[in-house]
Design a protein around this motif. Sequence first.
Motif, PDB file in Angstrom:
ATOM      1  N   TYR A  67       0.736  -1.087   0.086  1.00  0.00           N
ATOM      2  CA  TYR A  67       0.315   0.074   0.035  1.00  0.00           C
ATOM      3  C   TYR A  67       1.003   1.378   0.481  1.00  0.00           C
ATOM      4  CZ  TYR A  67      -4.211  -2.456   1.154  1.00  0.00           C
ATOM      5  OH  TYR A  67      -5.311  -3.815   1.392  1.00  0.00           O
ATOM      6  N   ILE A  68       0.201   2.446  -0.387  1.00  0.00           N
ATOM      7  CA  ILE A  68       0.904   3.441  -0.336  1.00  0.00           C
ATOM      8  C   ILE A  68       0.352   4.492   0.525  1.00  0.00           C
ATOM      9  CG2 ILE A  68       1.812   5.937  -1.195  1.00  0.00           C
ATOM     10  CD1 ILE A  68       1.660   4.287  -4.481  1.00  0.00           C
ATOM     11  N   CYS A  69       1.303   4.556   1.824  1.00  0.00           N
ATOM     12  CA  CYS A  69       0.429   5.001   2.910  1.00  0.00           C
ATOM     13  C   CYS A  69       1.018   6.648   3.467  1.00  0.00           C
ATOM     14  CB  CYS A  69       0.861   4.304   3.839  1.00  0.00           C
ATOM     15  SG  CYS A  69       0.236   2.830   3.641  1.00  0.00           S
ATOM     16  N   LEU A  70       0.579   7.089   4.326  1.00  0.00           N
ATOM     17  CA  LEU A  70       1.097   8.426   4.703  1.00  0.00           C
ATOM     18  C   LEU A  70       2.618   8.673   5.560  1.00  0.00           C
ATOM     19  CD1 LEU A  70      -0.392  11.562   5.541  1.00  0.00           C
ATOM     20  CD2 LEU A  70      -0.635  10.608   7.790  1.00  0.00           C
ATOM     21  N   GLY A  71       3.892   9.945   5.024  1.00  0.00           N
ATOM     22  CA  GLY A  71       4.642   8.981   5.385  1.00  0.00           C
ATOM     23  C   GLY A  71       5.776   8.891   4.903  1.00  0.00           C
ATOM     24  N   GLU A  72       4.921   7.966   3.452  1.00  0.00           N
ATOM     25  CA  GLU A  72       6.008   7.646   1.910  1.00  0.00           C
ATOM     26  C   GLU A  72       7.071   8.385   1.205  1.00  0.00           C
ATOM     27  OE1 GLU A  72       5.540   4.999  -1.690  1.00  0.00           O
ATOM     28  OE2 GLU A  72       4.633   4.118  -0.304  1.00  0.00           O
ATOM     29  N   LYS A  73       7.525   8.452   0.974  1.00  0.00           N
ATOM     30  CA  LYS A  73       8.483   9.065   0.068  1.00  0.00           C
ATOM     31  C   LYS A  73       9.152   8.626  -1.408  1.00  0.00           C
ATOM     32  CE  LYS A  73      11.461  13.252  -0.445  1.00  0.00           C
ATOM     33  NZ  LYS A  73      10.571  14.305  -1.649  1.00  0.00           N
ATOM     34  N   SER A  74       8.188   8.266  -2.713  1.00  0.00           N
ATOM     35  CA  SER A  74       8.359   7.541  -3.413  1.00  0.00           C
ATOM     36  C   SER A  74       7.875   8.072  -4.842  1.00  0.00           C
ATOM     37  CB  SER A  74       8.169   6.557  -3.885  1.00  0.00           C
ATOM     38  OG  SER A  74       6.556   5.977  -3.568  1.00  0.00           O
ATOM     39  N   SER A  75       8.791   7.321  -5.899  1.00  0.00           N
ATOM     40  CA  SER A  75       8.423   7.952  -6.927  1.00  0.00           C
ATOM     41  C   SER A  75       6.864   7.628  -7.582  1.00  0.00           C
ATOM     42  CB  SER A  75       9.571   7.569  -8.143  1.00  0.00           C
ATOM     43  OG  SER A  75       9.459   5.746  -8.459  1.00  0.00           O
ATOM     44  N   ARG A  76       6.426   6.556  -7.171  1.00  0.00           N
ATOM     45  CA  ARG A  76       5.313   6.212  -6.854  1.00  0.00           C
ATOM     46  C   ARG A  76       4.308   7.057  -6.349  1.00  0.00           C
ATOM     47  NH1 ARG A  76       3.884   0.456  -3.656  1.00  0.00           N
ATOM     48  NH2 ARG A  76       4.096   1.604  -1.685  1.00  0.00           N
ATOM     49  N   VAL A  77       4.769   7.493  -5.341  1.00  0.00           N
ATOM     50  CA  VAL A  77       3.521   9.013  -4.821  1.00  0.00           C
ATOM     51  C   VAL A  77       3.670   9.986  -6.238  1.00  0.00           C
ATOM     52  CG1 VAL A  77       3.731  10.225  -2.849  1.00  0.00           C
ATOM     53  CG2 VAL A  77       4.420   8.469  -2.466  1.00  0.00           C
ATOM     54  N   SER A  78       4.513  10.181  -6.358  1.00  0.00           N
ATOM     55  CA  SER A  78       4.693  11.006  -7.549  1.00  0.00           C
ATOM     56  C   SER A  78       3.667  11.128  -8.874  1.00  0.00           C
ATOM     57  CB  SER A  78       5.523  11.758  -8.546  1.00  0.00           C
ATOM     58  OG  SER A  78       7.348  11.736  -7.082  1.00  0.00           O
ATOM     59  N   THR A  79       3.929   9.956  -8.954  1.00  0.00           N
ATOM     60  CA  THR A  79       2.495   9.309 -10.250  1.00  0.00           C
ATOM     61  C   THR A  79       1.252   9.596  -9.740  1.00  0.00           C
ATOM     62  OG1 THR A  79       4.217   7.243 -10.923  1.00  0.00           O
ATOM     63  CG2 THR A  79       2.357   7.133 -11.980  1.00  0.00           C
ATOM     64  N   VAL A  80       0.775   9.446  -7.923  1.00  0.00           N
ATOM     65  CA  VAL A  80       0.232   9.660  -7.715  1.00  0.00           C
ATOM     66  C   VAL A  80      -0.819  11.000  -7.809  1.00  0.00           C
ATOM     67  CG1 VAL A  80      -1.935   8.611  -5.436  1.00  0.00           C
ATOM     68  CG2 VAL A  80      -0.164   7.742  -6.199  1.00  0.00           C
ATOM     69  N   GLN A  81       0.179  11.943  -7.174  1.00  0.00           N
ATOM     70  CA  GLN A  81      -0.065  12.940  -7.494  1.00  0.00           C
ATOM     71  C   GLN A  81      -0.138  13.571  -8.755  1.00  0.00           C
ATOM     72  OE1 GLN A  81       4.090  14.551  -4.864  1.00  0.00           O
ATOM     73  NE2 GLN A  81       2.875  14.294  -3.264  1.00  0.00           N
ATOM     74  N   GLN A  82       0.438  13.393  -9.747  1.00  0.00           N
ATOM     75  CA  GLN A  82      -0.024  14.048 -11.044  1.00  0.00           C
ATOM     76  C   GLN A  82      -0.793  13.231 -11.705  1.00  0.00           C
ATOM     77  OE1 GLN A  82       3.786  11.874 -13.315  1.00  0.00           O
ATOM     78  NE2 GLN A  82       5.019  13.805 -12.208  1.00  0.00           N
ATOM     79  N   ARG A  83      -1.536  12.389 -11.254  1.00  0.00           N
ATOM     80  CA  ARG A  83      -3.163  11.016 -12.140  1.00  0.00           C
ATOM     81  C   ARG A  83      -3.790  12.125 -11.324  1.00  0.00           C
ATOM     82  NH1 ARG A  83      -5.633  10.563 -16.157  1.00  0.00           N
ATOM     83  NH2 ARG A  83      -7.519   9.115 -15.630  1.00  0.00           N
ATOM     84  N   LEU A  84      -4.156  12.475  -9.611  1.00  0.00           N
ATOM     85  CA  LEU A  84      -5.041  13.345  -9.395  1.00  0.00           C
ATOM     86  C   LEU A  84      -5.035  14.609  -9.092  1.00  0.00           C
ATOM     87  CD1 LEU A  84      -4.071  11.734  -5.245  1.00  0.00           C
ATOM     88  CD2 LEU A  84      -6.089  11.453  -6.635  1.00  0.00           C
ATOM     89  N   ARG A  85      -3.669  15.303 -10.068  1.00  0.00           N
ATOM     90  CA  ARG A  85      -4.386  16.820 -10.542  1.00  0.00           C
ATOM     91  C   ARG A  85      -4.570  16.357 -12.094  1.00  0.00           C
ATOM     92  NH1 ARG A  85       1.235  20.523 -11.234  1.00  0.00           N
ATOM     93  NH2 ARG A  85       1.241  20.554  -8.720  1.00  0.00           N
ATOM     94  N   GLN A  86      -4.341  16.213 -12.446  1.00  0.00           N
ATOM     95  CA  GLN A  86      -4.753  15.328 -14.152  1.00  0.00           C
ATOM     96  C   GLN A  86      -6.209  15.207 -13.743  1.00  0.00           C
ATOM     97  OE1 GLN A  86      -3.183  12.001 -15.836  1.00  0.00           O
ATOM     98  NE2 GLN A  86      -1.561  13.513 -16.554  1.00  0.00           N
ATOM     99  N   LEU A  87      -6.706  14.808 -13.367  1.00  0.00           N
ATOM    100  CA  LEU A  87      -8.189  14.687 -12.414  1.00  0.00           C
ATOM    101  C   LEU A  87      -9.598  15.391 -12.051  1.00  0.00           C
ATOM    102  CD1 LEU A  87      -8.753  10.629 -11.253  1.00  0.00           C
ATOM    103  CD2 LEU A  87      -8.786  11.492 -13.710  1.00  0.00           C
ATOM    104  N   GLY A  88      -8.299  17.000 -10.767  1.00  0.00           N
ATOM    105  CA  GLY A  88      -8.595  17.590 -10.691  1.00  0.00           C
ATOM    106  C   GLY A  88      -8.831  17.397  -9.201  1.00  0.00           C
TER     107      GLY A  88
END
Length: 329
Positions: A182-203
């Motif tokens: 799971y991706i959880c609170l406190g993680e720092k990684s490239s997959r977190v960046s991927t999630v953030q980028q996708r969430l930004r695309q979706l607004g």
Amino acid sequence: MAVTITVFNFAGQALALQRGDSSSEVSNLQRCLQSLGYFQGPINGNFGVLTEEAVKKFQRANNIGTTGIVGAQTQQALQYVCQNGQSRQSYTFSNTSDRFSYNLSEGDAGPEVSELQRKLQQLGYFKGNPTGYFGTTTTNAVILFQQHNQLPPSGIADPQTLAQISRAMGSPNSACSINSGYICLGEKSSRVSTVQQRLRQLGFFTEEITGYYGATTRNAVAQFQRDAGMYPTGNVDFSTWQRLGLGSNNPPTAINNPTPANRNRYVVVVPIRRADTLPRVRQYIPKAFAARSKLGHYVNAGTFRDRSEAEKHSQFLRELGFDARVEYF
């Protein structure tokens, strides 16, 4: 300039101010509303159409019943935001007492309410900026938090609710384990960046792409999950990753061999026994829809590849009073 607008009769009970009244208290009311930008008319002590409309605007902005009448709740809110001539966020409400140590509920005001709103905002339940006034929006936020944390949905921030909010603020969700993939609170990684980028695309995410899974990212994930008809954990498991449309792009690694899209699925169903079943479910799952099978007519409240996620979603609906269950189609 301190403003006091409460009027008392001979029995000591607050009287309402309303259209047609004329008094010094109405003048104080007009000054208060004018300082807040709601009233543009003359300060004449006459409660007319302009004053009534200004009161309604204030009530709408603070989620108080839009009556145009200044009753006890509206008086309390106005006194809080207008006293001392300071900015709204820096007022100290004169009616604070020891009861704040035990319960916060609709009609309360003060720094304790501001702190409650701030915490609920960070957890993704309170929309808007903290005002220090406990109105309908705060009540609804407390109810939603209570529902998601298996607490009685009273809308009152009692000691149990306040303690649970503090726990939610103070540590990552114990049910979320990075070791499980799971991706959880406190993680720092490239997959977190991927999630953030996708969430930004979706607004859902408007902050900088940092690769750090903090409270803002967690809240954005929870909002996406709610809109997608999923249980809003705020964690990214395989189901959430897939629903985000990220496919095989660095998926949570501990979850292997997902069920293909064309195979059977776990569906959370709510049998339709009343005409209002679907609209009631949609209050919590906006994308729910009516369907029919050999089971009869039912509401499809979410489709999952993982049974445990479906069971969580079903439990969430059962706690809200729905006859929800998981079926395998």
